[in-house]
Design an enzyme around this catalytic site. Structure first.
Site, PDB file in Angstrom:
ATOM      1  CB  VAL A   1      43.839   0.387 -29.607  1.00  0.00           C
ATOM      2  CG1 VAL A   1      43.747  -0.090 -31.006  1.00  0.00           C
ATOM      3  CG2 VAL A   1      42.710  -0.420 -28.945  1.00  0.00           C
ATOM      4  CB  CYS A   2      46.900   2.034 -32.431  1.00  0.00           C
ATOM      5  SG  CYS A   2      47.665   2.718 -34.077  1.00  0.00           S
ATOM      6  CB  THR A   3      50.054   5.799 -31.633  1.00  0.00           C
ATOM      7  OG1 THR A   3      48.720   6.260 -32.083  1.00  0.00           O
ATOM      8  CG2 THR A   3      50.748   5.234 -32.664  1.00  0.00           C
TER       9      THR A   3
ATOM     10  CB  THR B   1      53.079   0.883 -30.177  1.00  0.00           C
ATOM     11  OG1 THR B   1      52.243   1.974 -30.638  1.00  0.00           O
ATOM     12  CG2 THR B   1      54.441   0.983 -30.714  1.00  0.00           C
TER      13      THR B   1
ATOM     14  CB  SER C   1      50.003  -4.194 -33.195  1.00  0.00           C
ATOM     15  OG  SER C   1      50.893  -3.974 -34.082  1.00  0.00           O
TER      16      SER C   1
END
Ligand SMILES: *[C@@H]1O[C@H](CO)[C@@H](O)[C@H](O)[C@H]1NC(C)=O
Ligand SMILES: *[C@@H]1O[C@H](CO)[C@@H](O)[C@H](O)[C@H]1NC(C)=O
Ligand SMILES: *[C@@H]1O[C@H](CO)[C@@H](O)[C@H](O)[C@H]1NC(C)=O
Ligand SMILES: *[C@@H]1O[C@H](CO)[C@@H](O)[C@H](O)[C@H]1NC(C)=O
Ligand SMILES: *[C@@H]1O[C@H](CO)[C@@H](O)[C@H](O)[C@H]1NC(C)=O
Length: 242
Positions: free
Chosen positions: A141-143, A161, A193
């Site tokens: 998830v995300c970074t 990302t 993202s």
């Protein structure tokens, strides 16, 4: 033009149907043992968005959850490398360590957060690198995708990302970073993202493994309006990536 477009949609639909049919065969044996990797200054919703959906899923489907970190000490969302005007953070207790991980881990979820910018994440990156070969699925998830990239498991793959953090991502040309995506699936690696996108990716994963009805039921229980289109991404434009 219109015909060509409808044909493209038809082909895309058939491709999706085919992929789903293929996956259904694989999912006679759905993954049970989930782990979440935790590091200091993880992003709360990256963890608890997916876990909310999975908590609800676990009411009707057998799931095991492990929370894995360097030590068994509480892991906090507290910012490490910046001063803030606040005392504002929350902690979570791991159940396992990298050196004593749960046996038979099948899905590893890697959250992002400000903590992914820390220079001392060798243990976390090493755990992803060492564990990936035994996993059925890796979800970031995300970074969290940065950690997976540093572990080398995204080499030659499509991934996405957080869009706001995009410019600060580790330059890694071994990954085909997809700018415009809520989430990306490449083989058994799902990358999403920024922050809330982890909920959509998790619900899409639930749909792929358990079917649309259960995914919709979980989303409705959360009173959450899902984005079911993986390419929906207004944030790519907002942050100048389109
Ligand atoms: C869940 O974890 C427990 C403890 O590790 C284990 O005994 C059990 O078999 C697991 N359940 C499944 C369905 O794998
Ligand atoms: C945060 O907590 C510390 C003690 O733990 C205290 O000294 C400080 O004043 C607090 N800051 C704020 C903004 O309340
Ligand atoms: C790029 O990925 C490789 C693994 O393939 C990793 O060793 C390296 O540290 C990464 N580079 C950066 C700048 O993140
Ligand atoms: C990766 O993304 C490219 C577009 O950049 C696409 O053409 C290709 O099919 C994708 N590969 C996979 C495995 O999804
Ligand atoms: C998914 O979103 C993209 C971009 O917003 C759009 O072009 C496409 O038509 C959408 N697909 C479906 C099936 O709605």
């Amino acid at each position: 033009m219109r015909l060509r477009k409808s044909l493209a949609v038809l082909v895309a639909t058939l491709a999706t149907t085919f992929t789903f049919a293929q996956c259904d065969d694989e999912h006679e044996d759905p993954p049970v043992n989930w782990g979440v990797l935790l590091f200091p200054t993880f992003e709360a919703l990256d963890v608890f968005g997916p876990l909310e959906a999975l908590n609800l899923l676990s009411l009707t489907v057998p799931l095991n959850l492990s929370l894995i970190s360097r030590t068994l000490d509480p892991v906090s969302t507290k910012p490490r490398a910046m001063t803030t005007p606040s005392n504002f953070s929350e902690s979570i207790l791991p159940t396992h360590t990298f050196s004593n991980p749960p046996p038979d881990l099948e899905v590893l979820l890697v959250p992002g957060g400000l903590g992914t910018r820390a220079p001392d994440l060798q243990a976390e990156v090493g755990f992803i690198r060492d564990t990936y070969p035994q996993l059925k699925y890796l979800i970031t998830v995300c970074t969290g995708a940065w950690l997976a990239a540093n572990a080398g498991v995204l080499d030659g793959r499509n991934a996405t990302t957080n869009k706001k953090a995009w410019a600060g991502r580790p330059v890694n040309n071994t990954v085909n970073w997809i700018t415009h995506a809520r989430w990306v699936v490449d083989d058994n690696i799902w990358t999403s993202s920024g922050i809330s996108a982890g909920i959509d990716a998790t619900l899409a994963f639930v749909e792929e493994i358990y079917g649309e009805e259960l995914a919709t039921d979980v989303a409705n229980s959360m009173e959450y309006e899902r984005h079911t289109n993986a390419t929906w991404d207004p944030f790519a434009e907002l942050y100048g990536l389109a």
